[in-house]
Design a protein around this motif. Structure first.
Motif, PDB file in Angstrom:
ATOM      1  N   THR A  65     101.074 -48.810 -25.641  1.00  0.00           N
ATOM      2  CA  THR A  65      99.745 -48.093 -25.620  1.00  0.00           C
ATOM      3  C   THR A  65     100.004 -46.788 -26.072  1.00  0.00           C
ATOM      4  O   THR A  65      98.993 -46.185 -26.992  1.00  0.00           O
ATOM      5  CB  THR A  65      99.452 -48.199 -24.125  1.00  0.00           C
ATOM      6  OG1 THR A  65      99.226 -49.324 -23.671  1.00  0.00           O
ATOM      7  CG2 THR A  65      97.896 -47.485 -23.817  1.00  0.00           C
ATOM      8  N   TYR A  88      90.346 -47.829 -31.196  1.00  0.00           N
ATOM      9  CA  TYR A  88      89.693 -48.887 -30.699  1.00  0.00           C
ATOM     10  C   TYR A  88      89.359 -49.801 -31.716  1.00  0.00           C
ATOM     11  O   TYR A  88      88.861 -50.914 -31.314  1.00  0.00           O
ATOM     12  CB  TYR A  88      88.695 -48.204 -29.780  1.00  0.00           C
ATOM     13  CG  TYR A  88      87.111 -48.294 -30.467  1.00  0.00           C
ATOM     14  CD1 TYR A  88      86.366 -49.464 -30.391  1.00  0.00           C
ATOM     15  CD2 TYR A  88      86.769 -47.148 -31.341  1.00  0.00           C
ATOM     16  CE1 TYR A  88      85.052 -49.736 -30.911  1.00  0.00           C
ATOM     17  CE2 TYR A  88      85.523 -47.380 -31.789  1.00  0.00           C
ATOM     18  CZ  TYR A  88      84.626 -48.648 -31.637  1.00  0.00           C
ATOM     19  OH  TYR A  88      83.548 -48.664 -32.294  1.00  0.00           O
ATOM     20  N   GLU A 142      96.321 -51.025 -36.309  1.00  0.00           N
ATOM     21  CA  GLU A 142      96.012 -51.965 -34.837  1.00  0.00           C
ATOM     22  C   GLU A 142      95.579 -51.234 -34.038  1.00  0.00           C
ATOM     23  O   GLU A 142      96.104 -50.207 -33.538  1.00  0.00           O
ATOM     24  CB  GLU A 142      97.429 -52.793 -34.622  1.00  0.00           C
ATOM     25  CG  GLU A 142      97.114 -53.774 -33.572  1.00  0.00           C
ATOM     26  CD  GLU A 142      98.291 -54.647 -33.164  1.00  0.00           C
ATOM     27  OE1 GLU A 142      98.143 -55.366 -32.030  1.00  0.00           O
ATOM     28  OE2 GLU A 142      99.395 -54.224 -33.602  1.00  0.00           O
ATOM     29  N   LYS A 145      94.046 -53.047 -27.281  1.00  0.00           N
ATOM     30  CA  LYS A 145      92.953 -54.078 -26.939  1.00  0.00           C
ATOM     31  C   LYS A 145      92.200 -53.425 -25.712  1.00  0.00           C
ATOM     32  O   LYS A 145      92.624 -52.899 -24.679  1.00  0.00           O
ATOM     33  CB  LYS A 145      93.890 -55.123 -26.104  1.00  0.00           C
ATOM     34  CG  LYS A 145      94.873 -56.002 -27.150  1.00  0.00           C
ATOM     35  CD  LYS A 145      95.569 -56.965 -26.674  1.00  0.00           C
ATOM     36  CE  LYS A 145      96.793 -57.596 -27.745  1.00  0.00           C
ATOM     37  NZ  LYS A 145      97.452 -58.683 -27.043  1.00  0.00           N
ATOM     38  N   ASN A 147      88.818 -54.439 -22.819  1.00  0.00           N
ATOM     39  CA  ASN A 147      88.014 -55.565 -21.992  1.00  0.00           C
ATOM     40  C   ASN A 147      86.702 -54.740 -21.500  1.00  0.00           C
ATOM     41  O   ASN A 147      86.855 -54.112 -20.704  1.00  0.00           O
ATOM     42  CB  ASN A 147      89.039 -56.202 -20.986  1.00  0.00           C
ATOM     43  CG  ASN A 147      88.479 -57.200 -20.180  1.00  0.00           C
ATOM     44  OD1 ASN A 147      87.055 -57.430 -20.178  1.00  0.00           O
ATOM     45  ND2 ASN A 147      89.242 -58.005 -19.906  1.00  0.00           N
ATOM     46  N   GLU A 216      95.209 -54.074 -21.198  1.00  0.00           N
ATOM     47  CA  GLU A 216      93.991 -53.961 -21.881  1.00  0.00           C
ATOM     48  C   GLU A 216      93.130 -52.624 -21.428  1.00  0.00           C
ATOM     49  O   GLU A 216      93.258 -52.257 -20.175  1.00  0.00           O
ATOM     50  CB  GLU A 216      92.939 -55.061 -21.537  1.00  0.00           C
ATOM     51  CG  GLU A 216      93.409 -56.314 -22.260  1.00  0.00           C
ATOM     52  CD  GLU A 216      92.489 -57.552 -21.851  1.00  0.00           C
ATOM     53  OE1 GLU A 216      92.448 -58.419 -22.572  1.00  0.00           O
ATOM     54  OE2 GLU A 216      92.061 -57.523 -20.501  1.00  0.00           O
TER      55      GLU A 216
END
Length: 385
Positions: A65, A88, A142, A145, A147, A216
């Motif tokens: 992260t 993001y 990248e 992730k 949610n 996430e």
């Protein structure tokens, strides 16, 4: 500034909008080792082994992260400030708090490998305290992730991340200690936000709130108590439609007001002390990447002279037998505003023909600017007796 807090939050609580700060990756690992972060409960079923294997490892979540959390440096007509944000999407868009970038004339984004890029605000809501910054140089990278479907519950373990470089203690962990909290700070009306026992310390504002069980992002760290034991985060589900709309249709007026495309070169911003600090950090970042098997990012911080004759494949193969590496000591031997010599003592646990052994190394690196980015220009090492 008037503050109204509803829904069973203590009257004596002081809410603070958090701005600057940061942490060093190596020091975060050290802090985690000394923290009691797990607790057993006699309530509920015990997860089976297959469930446990599916869960990401706690320290790995932090390492992964942090590489996508950025430090935001802001300048306006009267002052400058710091905050955090996180990547993001693959367009180079960073989510942060509106209170960090409001009124910004220049925005610089500092990534976890000390690279600095210009950014511009492409969308902002003061009422919701959310903004999006576009950084062209990060397009294609990248993202984290996210949610937006997860509705956090009281007791869910979470990790609050802040800027990846600066002051220490900007990674904190705890639980969701309250949901559907309402509070008002100035023009911002926070409604239905998460309350966490993971403090929103200086440097965390604008950073991601991550669900420990999945890695996430479920929220944006936004406000904290000055007593240091509570934090508030905006659920992503509340703002993602707006955020994605800005990414699809950027606000050109905001972008032109905050653009810093014409700012001076990085070499003009370094002093002897600031370059020494970043050089020391870069060596720690290099070994943290090696230790987590992230050879791509480790190789990326090498200068062109070190990469000449050393392909990525050869670099990677040189570390495949290294099981664990730890920076035991690190110091700045000498420094100017353009270069710094860093000396470190490294402990490596290595495997050879099925047998493991621990070796101590003394390494010396020259860190300097190349193509306006800080890189490891050359290095040498020797085995310690």
């Amino acid at each position: 500034m008037s503050v109204t807090v509803n829904k069973m939050i203590s009257i004596g609580l002081t809410i603070a909008i958090i701005g600057g700060g940061g942490f060093l990756i190596y020091r975060v690992d050290k802090t985690i080792k000394n923290s009691n972060v797990y607790a057993q409960s006699t309530l509920g079923p015990i997860p089976n082994q297959s469930q446990e294997k599916d869960k990401p490892e706690f320290k790995q979540i932090i390492r992964d992260t942090q590489k996508k959390v950025v430090l935001i440096e802001v300048e306006n007509e009267e002052e400058s400030g710091l905050g955090s944000g996180f990547l993001y999407n693959d367009k180079g868009d960073i989510i942060t708090n509106a209170h960090i970038v409001e009124g910004a004339k220049k925005i610089r984004i500092k990534t976890s490998d000390t690279s600095i890029y210009p950014g511009k605000v492409i969308g902002m809501s003061i009422e919701k305290d959310v903004a999006v910054i576009r950084v062209k140089a990060l397009a294609g990278k990248e993202p984290l992730k996210i949610n937006i479907d997860k509705k956090a519950e009281i007791g869910d373990p979470v990790i609050a991340f802040g800027n990846p470089h600066g002051l220490e203690n900007t990674v904190t962990n705890g639980i969701i200690s309250g949901i559907d909290r309402d509070l008002t700070i100035g023009e911002t009306k926070y409604r239905g936000v998460y309350q966490t026992s993971a403090p929103i310390a200086p440097g965390n504002s604008g950073g991601p709130l991550v669900l420990q069980s999945t890695g996430e992002v479920i929220g944006i760290n936004s406000a904290g108590g000055k007593d240091g034991n509570i934090g508030f985060s905006i659920p992503l589900s509340q703002v993602m439609t707006m955020v994605q709309g800005w990414s699809m249709h950027p606000n050109e007026k905001l972008a032109s007001e905050s653009s810093s495309e014409e700012e001076g070169k990085l070499s003009q911003r370094y002093t002897k002390d600031s370059l020494a600090q970043d050089a020391r950090y870069l060596v720690q970042y290099f070994y943290d990447s090696v230790n987590s098997r992230d050879y791509v990012n480790a190789y990326a911080v090498l200068g062109s002279s070190m990469k000449n004759g050393l392909s990525y494949e050869k670099f990677r193969s040189g570390y495949l037998n290294t099981m664990n590496v730890e920076v035991k000591e690190i110091s700045v031997h000498s420094s100017t505003s353009s270069k710094a010599e860093i000396i470190a003592i490294i402990e490596a646990r290595e495997s050879n023909n099925g047998e493991q052994h621990v070796t101590m190394y003394k390494v010396t690196y020259m860190i300097g600017l190349e193509n306006d980015s800080l890189r490891i220009l050359k290095g040498k090492g020797e085995t310690m007796k």
